[in-house]
Design a protein around this motif. Structure first.
Motif, PDB file in Angstrom:
ATOM      1  N   ARG A   1       0.835  -1.204   0.000  1.00 41.26           N
ATOM      2  CA  ARG A   1       0.000   0.000   0.000  1.00 41.26           C
ATOM      3  C   ARG A   1       0.868   1.252   0.000  1.00 41.26           C
ATOM      4  O   ARG A   1       0.610   2.206  -0.702  1.00 41.26           O
ATOM      5  N   GLU A   2       1.938   1.240   0.765  1.00 44.60           N
ATOM      6  CA  GLU A   2       2.848   2.387   0.822  1.00 44.60           C
ATOM      7  C   GLU A   2       3.566   2.585  -0.517  1.00 44.60           C
ATOM      8  O   GLU A   2       3.757   3.714  -0.963  1.00 44.60           O
ATOM      9  N   ILE A   3       3.949   1.494  -1.165  1.00 42.87           N
ATOM     10  CA  ILE A   3       4.585   1.585  -2.488  1.00 42.87           C
ATOM     11  C   ILE A   3       3.610   2.171  -3.502  1.00 42.87           C
ATOM     12  O   ILE A   3       3.972   3.024  -4.315  1.00 42.87           O
ATOM     13  N   ILE A   4       2.362   1.724  -3.458  1.00 43.48           N
ATOM     14  CA  ILE A   4       1.344   2.263  -4.375  1.00 43.48           C
ATOM     15  C   ILE A   4       1.158   3.756  -4.115  1.00 43.48           C
ATOM     16  O   ILE A   4       1.045   4.546  -5.047  1.00 43.48           O
ATOM     17  N   LYS A   5       1.164   4.136  -2.852  1.00 41.78           N
ATOM     18  CA  LYS A   5       0.918   5.533  -2.473  1.00 41.78           C
ATOM     19  C   LYS A   5       2.090   6.439  -2.856  1.00 41.78           C
ATOM     20  O   LYS A   5       1.890   7.505  -3.425  1.00 41.78           O
ATOM     21  N   THR A   6       3.311   6.029  -2.533  1.00 37.43           N
ATOM     22  CA  THR A   6       4.467   6.917  -2.706  1.00 37.43           C
ATOM     23  C   THR A   6       5.307   6.600  -3.937  1.00 37.43           C
ATOM     24  O   THR A   6       6.152   7.397  -4.318  1.00 37.43           O
ATOM     25  N   GLY A   7       5.096   5.436  -4.525  1.00 39.41           N
ATOM     26  CA  GLY A   7       5.908   5.042  -5.673  1.00 39.41           C
ATOM     27  C   GLY A   7       7.115   4.234  -5.239  1.00 39.41           C
ATOM     28  O   GLY A   7       7.345   3.991  -4.044  1.00 39.41           O
ATOM     29  N   PHE A   8       7.890   3.818  -6.207  1.00 41.86           N
ATOM     30  CA  PHE A   8       9.104   3.040  -5.953  1.00 41.86           C
ATOM     31  C   PHE A   8      10.170   3.573  -6.901  1.00 41.86           C
ATOM     32  O   PHE A   8      10.360   3.056  -8.003  1.00 41.86           O
ATOM     33  N   PRO A   9      10.859   4.657  -6.495  1.00 43.73           N
ATOM     34  CA  PRO A   9      11.780   5.349  -7.399  1.00 43.73           C
ATOM     35  C   PRO A   9      12.875   4.460  -7.994  1.00 43.73           C
ATOM     36  O   PRO A   9      13.300   4.677  -9.127  1.00 43.73           O
ATOM     37  N   GLU A  10      13.310   3.447  -7.244  1.00 47.85           N
ATOM     38  CA  GLU A  10      14.368   2.565  -7.737  1.00 47.85           C
ATOM     39  C   GLU A  10      13.970   1.849  -9.034  1.00 47.85           C
ATOM     40  O   GLU A  10      14.800   1.546  -9.863  1.00 47.85           O
ATOM     41  N   SER A  11      12.668   1.560  -9.168  1.00 47.53           N
ATOM     42  CA  SER A  11      12.202   0.860 -10.370  1.00 47.53           C
ATOM     43  C   SER A  11      11.506   1.790 -11.353  1.00 47.53           C
ATOM     44  O   SER A  11      11.049   1.353 -12.395  1.00 47.53           O
ATOM     45  N   GLY A  12      11.383   3.083 -10.982  1.00 49.67           N
ATOM     46  CA  GLY A  12      10.745   4.039 -11.874  1.00 49.67           C
ATOM     47  C   GLY A  12       9.234   4.115 -11.725  1.00 49.67           C
ATOM     48  O   GLY A  12       8.565   4.754 -12.535  1.00 49.67           O
TER      49      GLY A  12
END
Length: 127
Positions: free
Chosen positions: A94-105
């Motif tokens: 949920r946190e990844i969906i909310k804030t994104g995952f810059p390492e993978s773009g």
């Protein structure tokens, strides 16, 4: 006998004004219908490409995430998610969906609220 040159312009203006009024009333009716649907349906629905609404997390994923992660979760431009539940918890997803995952773009904020919660729960079950 002379024709009055103002008459055709006045006729066009009157027709135009009537069309604007009619279109405005149609728009107001559609707006009221949409507001009523939102009150009854809540935030858990998403507009799909066909115009129907869904709260099915797999459909939300298909409409929002599958272009990068693949419809079968096998990956593509983004990483594979077919076993993401064994790596991350529902809260972490949920946190990844909310804030994104810059390492993978991956950008954040593509899904909000209950939609993000539903997809996070669904992805956490993918093990």
């Amino acid at each position: 006998m002379k024709k009055n040159p103002v008459i055709p312009y006045a006729t066009i203006a009157v027709i135009g004004i009537l069309l604007v009024v009619v279109i405005s009333f149609v728009g107001l009716d559609q707006r009221q219908t949409i507001e009523e649907k939102e009150k009854n349906g809540g935030e858990s629905t998403e507009q799909s490409q066909e115009g129907e609404t869904t709260s099915d997390p797999s459909k939300i994923f298909e409409n929002t995430c599958a272009s990068c992660h693949g419809a079968d979760l096998s990956g593509g431009a983004g990483p594979a998610l077919n076993k993401v539940g064994s790596k991350y918890s529902q809260k972490e997803i949920r946190e990844i969906i909310k804030t994104g995952f810059p390492e993978s773009g991956m950008p954040g904020g593509l899904l909000q609220g209950k939609k993000a919660d539903a997809v996070a729960k669904w992805l956490s079950e993918q093990k």
